[in-house]
Design an enzyme around this catalytic site. Structure first.
Site, PDB file in Angstrom:
ATOM      1  N   GLY A  31      -2.963  -0.885  -1.606  1.00 47.40           N
ATOM      2  CA  GLY A  31      -3.682  -2.147  -1.455  1.00 47.40           C
ATOM      3  C   GLY A  31      -3.716  -2.908  -2.759  1.00 47.40           C
ATOM      4  O   GLY A  31      -3.024  -2.551  -3.713  1.00 47.40           O
ATOM      5  N   ASN A  32      -4.495  -3.981  -2.805  1.00 47.59           N
ATOM      6  CA  ASN A  32      -4.645  -4.729  -4.061  1.00 47.59           C
ATOM      7  C   ASN A  32      -6.087  -5.218  -4.201  1.00 47.59           C
ATOM      8  O   ASN A  32      -6.897  -5.063  -3.291  1.00 47.59           O
ATOM      9  CB  ASN A  32      -3.634  -5.876  -4.144  1.00 47.59           C
ATOM     10  CG  ASN A  32      -3.833  -6.908  -3.061  1.00 47.59           C
ATOM     11  OD1 ASN A  32      -4.884  -7.526  -2.952  1.00 47.59           O
ATOM     12  ND2 ASN A  32      -2.814  -7.091  -2.220  1.00 47.59           N
ATOM     13  N   ARG A  33      -6.380  -5.789  -5.356  1.00 44.11           N
ATOM     14  CA  ARG A  33      -7.757  -6.119  -5.710  1.00 44.11           C
ATOM     15  C   ARG A  33      -8.198  -7.532  -5.331  1.00 44.11           C
ATOM     16  O   ARG A  33      -9.212  -8.007  -5.828  1.00 44.11           O
ATOM     17  CB  ARG A  33      -7.958  -5.945  -7.223  1.00 44.11           C
ATOM     18  CG  ARG A  33      -7.868  -4.528  -7.685  1.00 44.11           C
ATOM     19  CD  ARG A  33      -8.258  -4.435  -9.154  1.00 44.11           C
ATOM     20  NE  ARG A  33      -7.853  -3.167  -9.729  1.00 44.11           N
ATOM     21  CZ  ARG A  33      -8.524  -2.029  -9.547  1.00 44.11           C
ATOM     22  NH1 ARG A  33      -9.633  -2.020  -8.827  1.00 44.11           N
ATOM     23  NH2 ARG A  33      -8.081  -0.921 -10.091  1.00 44.11           N
ATOM     24  N   SER A  34      -7.437  -8.200  -4.495  1.00 46.10           N
ATOM     25  CA  SER A  34      -7.861  -9.541  -4.081  1.00 46.10           C
ATOM     26  C   SER A  34      -9.251  -9.472  -3.441  1.00 46.10           C
ATOM     27  O   SER A  34      -9.492  -8.638  -2.575  1.00 46.10           O
ATOM     28  CB  SER A  34      -6.857 -10.108  -3.073  1.00 46.10           C
ATOM     29  OG  SER A  34      -7.363 -11.306  -2.535  1.00 46.10           O
ATOM     30  N   ALA A 101      -3.315 -12.446  -0.991  1.00 51.48           N
ATOM     31  CA  ALA A 101      -2.481 -11.668  -1.918  1.00 51.48           C
ATOM     32  C   ALA A 101      -1.677 -10.692  -1.062  1.00 51.48           C
ATOM     33  O   ALA A 101      -2.185  -9.658  -0.637  1.00 51.48           O
ATOM     34  CB  ALA A 101      -3.353 -10.922  -2.913  1.00 51.48           C
TER      35      ALA A 101
END
Ligand code: C5P
Length: 238
Positions: A31-34, A101
């Site tokens: 995943g990502n930190r958006s 994102a």
């Protein structure tokens, strides 16, 4: 309300927000930190401008809009699901704002069962494959069919370096992606991710520059303010 307060009355706007999750196996993901804050602020700004707003949400680190805000919500997880949702929603909309994102890569294979530690102590290898570029594909579909959103807005997070000015890099990305507006977030210090405030530069394509002028518009302050400026610029292109 006087009409000029609601430049998007009768218009349909699709906004994507948040991050994506790419499954590795039934319990794990990349995943990502958006946080989703900027995308949600954009959806609210479009709603405030009178639009009929559809918000496609990935993973968030904030609350989604409440049901009484008049924004329709759709939840997705992976980039491929986001692509399908955007393809469907953008067929009938005036403006697409791609603030999500999106993961550039996903695991090539998704295990049907949980990946196990092995007795031989070997490190597992994850092979990644490219995800479709949803923004570029939506632009390409519009050129091919003559249908789709009148205004397509992309986002870019650039740090720049000693030789490359982030605004120049964003200008190149705008041309590559073929969208009408590109919103540059300057990242690198502790700016932007998860924060309430931001600084954005709104760049216009060659064609959009005929309406908006050649000079990028810089907006510093809250994500709400940045969102209002993006929506205002995009509205002028309708
Ligand atoms: O190429 P880059 O990831 O920097 O581009 C960012 C922009 O492209 C954002 O608007 C993002 O939503 C969109 N994007 C996309 N599909 C991808 C990757 C990014 O639509 N696979």
């Amino acid at each position: 309300h006087p009409v000029h307060d609601e430049p998007l009355r009768g218009r349909r706007v699709v906004v994507t927000a948040g991050g994506t999750r790419e499954a590795l196996d039934p319990v794990r993901f990349l995943g990502n930190r958006s946080s989703g804050r900027q995308g949600i602020a954009l959806a609210r700004a479009a709603r405030q401008a009178g639009a009929d707003v559809h918000l496609i949400l990935g993973t968030l680190e904030t609350e989604p809009p409440a049901s009484d805000e008049g924004i329709s919500l759709e939840h997705i997880e992976s980039a491929q699901q986001l692509g399908a949702a955007v393809a469907e929603a953008s067929a009938e909309c005036d403006m697409l704002i791609m603030a999500a994102a999106v993961a550039d890569f996903r695991p090539l294979t998704v295990g049907e069962s949980k990946i196990k530690k092995t007795d031989d102590g070997q490190d597992p290898t994850i092979t990644l494959t490219r995800n479709p570029d949803i923004l570029a594909e939506t632009v390409a579909a519009r050129s091919r069919t003559g249908k789709g959103p009148t205004v397509i807005v992309g986002f870019a997070a650039e740090t720049g370096d000693a030789e490359h000015d982030p605004v120049d890099l964003a200008g190149q990305k705008l041309q590559r992606k073929g969208c009408d507006l590109l919103v540059l977030n300057q990242v690198g210090t502790d700016l932007v991710f998860g924060r309430e405030d931001t600084e954005v530069h709104i760049l216009a394509s060659q064609q959009s520059q005929q309406v908006l002028g050649a000079e990028p518009l810089t907006v510093a302050g809250s994500k709400t303010r940045a969102a209002q400026a993006v929506v205002a610029q995009a509205s002028r292109l309708l």
